[in-house]
Design a protein around this motif. Structure first.
Motif, mmCIF file in Angstrom:
data_model
loop_
_atom_site.group_PDB
_atom_site.id
_atom_site.type_symbol
_atom_site.label_atom_id
_atom_site.label_comp_id
_atom_site.label_asym_id
_atom_site.label_seq_id
_atom_site.Cartn_x
_atom_site.Cartn_y
_atom_site.Cartn_z
ATOM 1 N N ILE A 139 0.814 -1.205 0.000
ATOM 2 C CA ILE A 139 0.000 0.000 0.000
ATOM 3 C C ILE A 139 0.854 1.264 0.000
ATOM 4 O O ILE A 139 1.776 1.417 0.798
ATOM 5 C CB ILE A 139 -0.945 0.027 1.224
ATOM 6 N N HIS A 140 0.513 2.178 -0.898
ATOM 7 C CA HIS A 140 1.058 3.537 -0.884
ATOM 8 C C HIS A 140 -0.030 4.432 -0.308
ATOM 9 O O HIS A 140 -1.112 4.571 -0.886
ATOM 10 C CB HIS A 140 1.420 3.989 -2.291
ATOM 11 N N VAL A 141 0.213 5.011 0.850
ATOM 12 C CA VAL A 141 -0.798 5.831 1.515
ATOM 13 C C VAL A 141 -0.952 7.155 0.779
ATOM 14 O O VAL A 141 0.036 7.809 0.430
ATOM 15 C CB VAL A 141 -0.424 6.069 2.991
ATOM 16 N N ALA A 142 -2.216 7.511 0.523
ATOM 17 C CA ALA A 142 -2.508 8.732 -0.232
ATOM 18 C C ALA A 142 -3.772 9.378 0.302
ATOM 19 O O ALA A 142 -4.598 8.737 0.957
ATOM 20 C CB ALA A 142 -2.669 8.403 -1.717
ATOM 21 N N GLY A 143 -3.938 10.633 -0.026
ATOM 22 C CA GLY A 143 -5.145 11.347 0.348
ATOM 23 C C GLY A 143 -6.288 11.055 -0.608
ATOM 24 O O GLY A 143 -6.091 10.476 -1.678
ATOM 25 N N ALA A 144 -7.482 11.479 -0.223
ATOM 26 C CA ALA A 144 -8.670 11.196 -1.024
ATOM 27 C C ALA A 144 -8.550 11.749 -2.438
ATOM 28 O O ALA A 144 -8.971 11.112 -3.410
ATOM 29 C CB ALA A 144 -9.905 11.767 -0.335
ATOM 30 N N GLY A 145 -7.971 12.947 -2.573
ATOM 31 C CA GLY A 145 -7.843 13.539 -3.898
ATOM 32 C C GLY A 145 -6.953 12.736 -4.818
ATOM 33 O O GLY A 145 -7.247 12.586 -6.010
ATOM 34 N N GLU A 146 -5.868 12.179 -4.284
ATOM 35 C CA GLU A 146 -4.974 11.360 -5.104
ATOM 36 C C GLU A 146 -5.627 10.040 -5.478
ATOM 37 O O GLU A 146 -5.430 9.520 -6.581
ATOM 38 C CB GLU A 146 -3.670 11.101 -4.345
ATOM 39 N N LEU A 147 -6.447 9.494 -4.574
ATOM 40 C CA LEU A 147 -7.122 8.223 -4.856
ATOM 41 C C LEU A 147 -8.094 8.357 -6.023
ATOM 42 O O LEU A 147 -8.158 7.487 -6.890
ATOM 43 C CB LEU A 147 -7.887 7.749 -3.611
ATOM 44 N N THR A 148 -8.860 9.425 -6.036
ATOM 45 C CA THR A 148 -9.912 9.559 -7.046
ATOM 46 C C THR A 148 -9.522 10.474 -8.207
ATOM 47 O O THR A 148 -10.334 10.723 -9.089
ATOM 48 C CB THR A 148 -11.204 10.089 -6.392
ATOM 49 N N GLY A 149 -8.299 10.957 -8.209
ATOM 50 C CA GLY A 149 -7.887 11.889 -9.256
ATOM 51 C C GLY A 149 -7.550 11.248 -10.579
ATOM 52 O O GLY A 149 -7.408 11.945 -11.592
ATOM 53 N N LYS A 150 -7.380 9.926 -10.607
ATOM 54 C CA LYS A 150 -7.077 9.197 -11.842
ATOM 55 C C LYS A 150 -7.966 7.968 -11.928
ATOM 56 O O LYS A 150 -8.453 7.455 -10.915
ATOM 57 C CB LYS A 150 -5.602 8.752 -11.841
ATOM 58 N N ALA A 151 -8.159 7.477 -13.149
ATOM 59 C CA ALA A 151 -8.960 6.272 -13.351
ATOM 60 C C ALA A 151 -8.351 5.091 -12.612
ATOM 61 O O ALA A 151 -7.133 5.028 -12.393
ATOM 62 C CB ALA A 151 -9.062 5.958 -14.844
ATOM 63 N N ALA A 152 -9.185 4.137 -12.195
ATOM 64 C CA ALA A 152 -8.733 2.952 -11.474
ATOM 65 C C ALA A 152 -9.526 1.742 -11.944
ATOM 66 O O ALA A 152 -10.651 1.874 -12.424
ATOM 67 C CB ALA A 152 -8.911 3.149 -9.970
ATOM 68 N N VAL A 153 -8.929 0.566 -11.804
ATOM 69 C CA VAL A 153 -9.649 -0.648 -12.201
ATOM 70 C C VAL A 153 -10.540 -1.154 -11.083
ATOM 71 O O VAL A 153 -11.471 -1.930 -11.331
ATOM 72 C CB VAL A 153 -8.692 -1.770 -12.644
ATOM 73 N N LYS A 154 -10.267 -0.738 -9.852
ATOM 74 C CA LYS A 154 -11.085 -1.198 -8.736
ATOM 75 C C LYS A 154 -11.068 -0.168 -7.616
ATOM 76 O O LYS A 154 -10.037 0.420 -7.307
ATOM 77 C CB LYS A 154 -10.576 -2.539 -8.211
ATOM 78 N N LEU A 155 -12.239 0.040 -7.012
ATOM 79 C CA LEU A 155 -12.369 0.823 -5.798
ATOM 80 C C LEU A 155 -12.701 -0.141 -4.669
ATOM 81 O O LEU A 155 -13.657 -0.908 -4.766
ATOM 82 C CB LEU A 155 -13.471 1.873 -5.934
ATOM 83 N N LEU A 156 -11.893 -0.115 -3.604
ATOM 84 C CA LEU A 156 -12.132 -0.977 -2.454
ATOM 85 C C LEU A 156 -12.599 -0.125 -1.287
ATOM 86 O O LEU A 156 -12.068 0.961 -1.048
ATOM 87 C CB LEU A 156 -10.858 -1.727 -2.061
ATOM 88 N N VAL A 157 -13.595 -0.642 -0.569
ATOM 89 C CA VAL A 157 -14.157 0.081 0.566
ATOM 90 C C VAL A 157 -14.090 -0.839 1.778
ATOM 91 O O VAL A 157 -14.553 -1.974 1.735
ATOM 92 C CB VAL A 157 -15.618 0.498 0.305
ATOM 93 N N LEU A 158 -13.513 -0.341 2.862
ATOM 94 C CA LEU A 158 -13.264 -1.130 4.060
ATOM 95 C C LEU A 158 -13.980 -0.515 5.246
ATOM 96 O O LEU A 158 -13.987 0.712 5.400
ATOM 97 C CB LEU A 158 -11.752 -1.169 4.323
ATOM 98 N N HIS A 159 -14.577 -1.371 6.076
ATOM 99 C CA HIS A 159 -15.206 -0.894 7.307
ATOM 100 C C HIS A 159 -14.942 -1.929 8.396
ATOM 101 O O HIS A 159 -15.331 -3.084 8.262
ATOM 102 C CB HIS A 159 -16.704 -0.690 7.129
#
Length: 270
Positions: A139-159
């Motif tokens: 894992i490379h830790v990043a802020g929300a803007g960096e996560l959603t600022g480029k296209a991705a093949v998968k979004l993972l949501v953890l709770h």
């Protein structure tokens, strides 16, 4: 079923044993399948960077459907052939909706580069809270803007205080058909891909490329993310340790992944 023309298998909970290893019996069986000229395709929620360990354990390599169908990967050449991505605007909007609907959740994204070993620091980005709950050296830790600022093949949501099924029910009610939602563990993690993308669409693309009819495909799986593939294949096999949703759609139930369930079925022909 007549002798399959293509064998597809999920990885975790299916092909690998509970220690996440390929057993000697399973490796020998898969090697016989490949030696006979029959394609063996890994179909997994894993990204390409997590495939070399599996390929090394099997002793053979070939095509892999990764990230729940979003990525087609040639393991023998270590090359990503095709990716279905989620648009960054949609990523941003969905993350905002889910943060409101699932307070306390954390996000991560999977991206592809040219291969499993190419620029690994760009492939898996996550918020700090995601890494806190799910420690992982990738894992490379990043802020929300960096996560959603480029296209991705998968979004993972953890709770950390919900099950995956609870999360899927809440997220599905909000998202509708905007993205493909599934999960491969019960431990509070859901996975989102581009709409209409799943293991079935990925496997269908491979079968078409190889000239294998749908009826001649056998597929193995154990979790809800395997359900589309098990339904699509000519013969869908669920592990005895499988999630009820996978058991419900399977044409056959085999032994558990601790008991070489995949090899148990394939030994009929190989």
């Amino acid at each position: 079923m007549r002798k399959p023309g293509l064998v597809a298998s999920d990885v975790d909970g299916t092909l690998l044993d509970p220690m996440e290893r390929v057993s000697p019996r399973t490796a020998r069986t898969v090697q016989r399948v490949v030696a006979s000229g029959t394609p063996f395709v890994l179909a997994t929620g894993r990204p390409p960077r997590w495939m070399p360990m599996v390929v090394d354990g099997l002793g053979v390599s070939g095509m892999a459907v990764c990230a729940n169908g979003a990525v087609l990967y040639d393991a023998s050449a270590d090359r990503v052939l095709h990716s279905h991505v989620i648009d960054p605007v949609l990523l941003h909007d969905v993350a905002r909706e889910l943060r409101h609907e699932l307070p306390g959740c954390a996000f991560a994204v999977e991206r592809t580069t040219d291969g499993a070993r190419d620029r690994p620091h760009e492939q898996f980005l996550a918020e700090a809270d995601f890494r806190r709950v799910w420690p992982n050296s990738d894992i490379h830790v990043a802020g929300a803007g960096e996560l959603t600022g480029k296209a991705a093949v998968k979004l993972l949501v953890l709770h950390e205080h919900m099950t995956s099924a609870e999360m899927a029910a809440a997220a599905g009610a909000v998202l509708g058909s905007q993205l493909q939602l599934t999960y491969s563990t019960t431990a509070g993690l859901i996975e989102l891909s581009a709409a209409g993308v799943d293991k079935a669409t990925g496997l269908a693309a491979v079968a078409e490329e190889l000239g294998v009819d749908q009826a001649d495909v056998i597929a193995f799986g154990d979790m809800p993310n395997d359900v589309p593939m098990l339904k699509w294949a000519g013969h869908g096999v669920a592990m005895r340790n499988a999630h009820p949703e996978a058991l419900a759609v399977a044409d056959e139930v085999t032994a558990t992944n601790a008991e070489d369930g995949v090899a148990h079925v394939l030994d009929r022909w190989w």
